[in-house]
Design an enzyme around this catalytic site. Structure first.
Site: not given
Ligand code: IPM
Ligand code: MN
Length: 353
Positions: A142, A187, A219, A243, A247
């Site tokens: 970001y 990751k 993942d 983020d 959701d």
């Protein structure tokens, strides 16, 4: 207690839910004898339209001078399909996070028993799921170096040890107060930045012997969240992964309109719903005010006003039990309640108690 609150209502449904949050906070303050004062400030598309800046200096000042920010939502479709727009409402949110040093975003994923049937997941999977996602909020892609050319573009996913340490510390502190299980989501099989996260976490883990630390690739975590949401207690992760995962997490409970969040760090803390500005619903009095109202509960708890926070939560539960609900979570033959009616029912409940 005296509290100065900056109210940033923003765009879309923001102003409608903001009013309900403010009314609830005022009702609680009156009940417990606290003195709360409010100052409204512009942000998002509304601020771009007014002063060409999604997070104006004046707003920053009001936030800095406040004890807490009650934030609602920003975003306007007129910017979404225009990649060449010079300023976007979302930049206001990012500027606020950066300027206030809000590096820790706490997003609880909770289920409400009476709404379990609204979840897209099976009842038996969801019932009792209760975890917190701690999202790093001021680093990573970001805010890393960017380049945006016609033939090439990149974002840099940069993290320093210090940034990783301080967010992991928040993760451990939450884990200590809960079921003592911290999952570090990364990751590390591919990304250098993730390997730093893992290394720092492995170094810190022995300082928290009561906490079980485990590591999960993002993942895999995204899968596990819907296969076995009860596995998680506290998860901590970088900005972008957080983020996306939050959701996903918001679907578990059945409606995005239910989940609050807190962003804390070095400056004034911000309390906001995790949902967006839902421009299509603007002015229709149909948006669910509960995420905003639960953000007020988080705000009170942040200041250690636990009884006050608990009363807000009790009032929210009571409204759900009484089927005083906005349309997206209303039962089949339930009466019609709008944003205002749900909010005011909760205000009345608090006053009566
Ligand atoms: C969120 C939002 C923001 C983000 C957007 C609006 C910039 O999606 O708070 O999760 O990506 O952080
Ligand atoms: Mn998001």
């Amino acid at each position: 207690m005296k509290l100065k609150i900056a109210v940033l209502a923003g765009d879309g449904i923001g102003p409608e839910i903001s009013v309900q949050g403010v009314d609830v906070l005022t009702a609680v303050a009156e009940k417990f004898g606290h003195e709360v004062s409010y100052k409204s400030a512009l942000c998002g598309a509304t601020a771009i339209d007014a002063v060409d800046d999604p997070f104006p200096e004046e707003t920053f000042k009001i936030c800095q001078e406040a004890d807490a920010v009650l934030f609602s939502a920003v975003g306007d479709p007129k910017f979404d399909n225009n990649p060449s727009a010079k300023v976007r409402p979302e930049q206001g949110l990012l500027a606020m996070r950066k300027k206030l040093g809000l590096f820790a975003n706490v997003r609880p994923v909770q289920t409400f028993d009476c709404l379990i049937h609204k979840s897209p997941l099976k009842d038996e999977l969801v019932r009792g799921a209760d975890f917190i996602c701690i999202r790093e909020l001021t680093g990573g892609m970001y805010f890393g170096e960017k380049h945006e050319g016609d033939d090439m573009a990149y974002d840099t996913n940069k993290y320093t040890r210090e940034e990783v340490e301080r967010i992991l510390k928040v993760g451990y502190e939450y884990a200590l107060r809960r079921r003592k299980h911290l999952t570090v989501v990364d990751k590390a099989n591919v990304l250098a930045s993730s390997r730093l996260w893992r290394k720092v976490a492995q170094e810190m883990a022995p300082q928290y012997p009561e906490v079980t630390t485990d590591f999960m690739y993002v993942d895999n975590a995204s899968m596990r969240m819907i296969q076995e949401p009860r596995f998680f207690d506290v998860m901590v992760t970088e900005n972008t992964f957080g983020d996306i995962l939050t959701d996903e997490g918001s679907c578990i409970s059945g409606s995005m309109g239910l989940l609050p969040s807190a962003s804390t760090g070095t400056g004034t803390p911000v309390f906001e719903p995790i949902h967006g500005s839902w421009p299509q619903a603007k002015g229709l009095n149909i948006a669910n005010p509960l995420a905003q109202i639960l953000s007020v509960a988080m705000l009170l708890e942040y200041f250690n006003l636990m009884e006050e926070g608990a009363l807000v939560r009790e009032a929210v539960d009571a409204s759900l039990e009484a089927n005083v609900r906005t349309p997206e979570i209303q039962v089949a033959d339930g009466a019609k309640y709008g944003t205002r009616e749900v909010g005011q029912w909760i205000v009345e409940y608090i006053r009566r108690r």
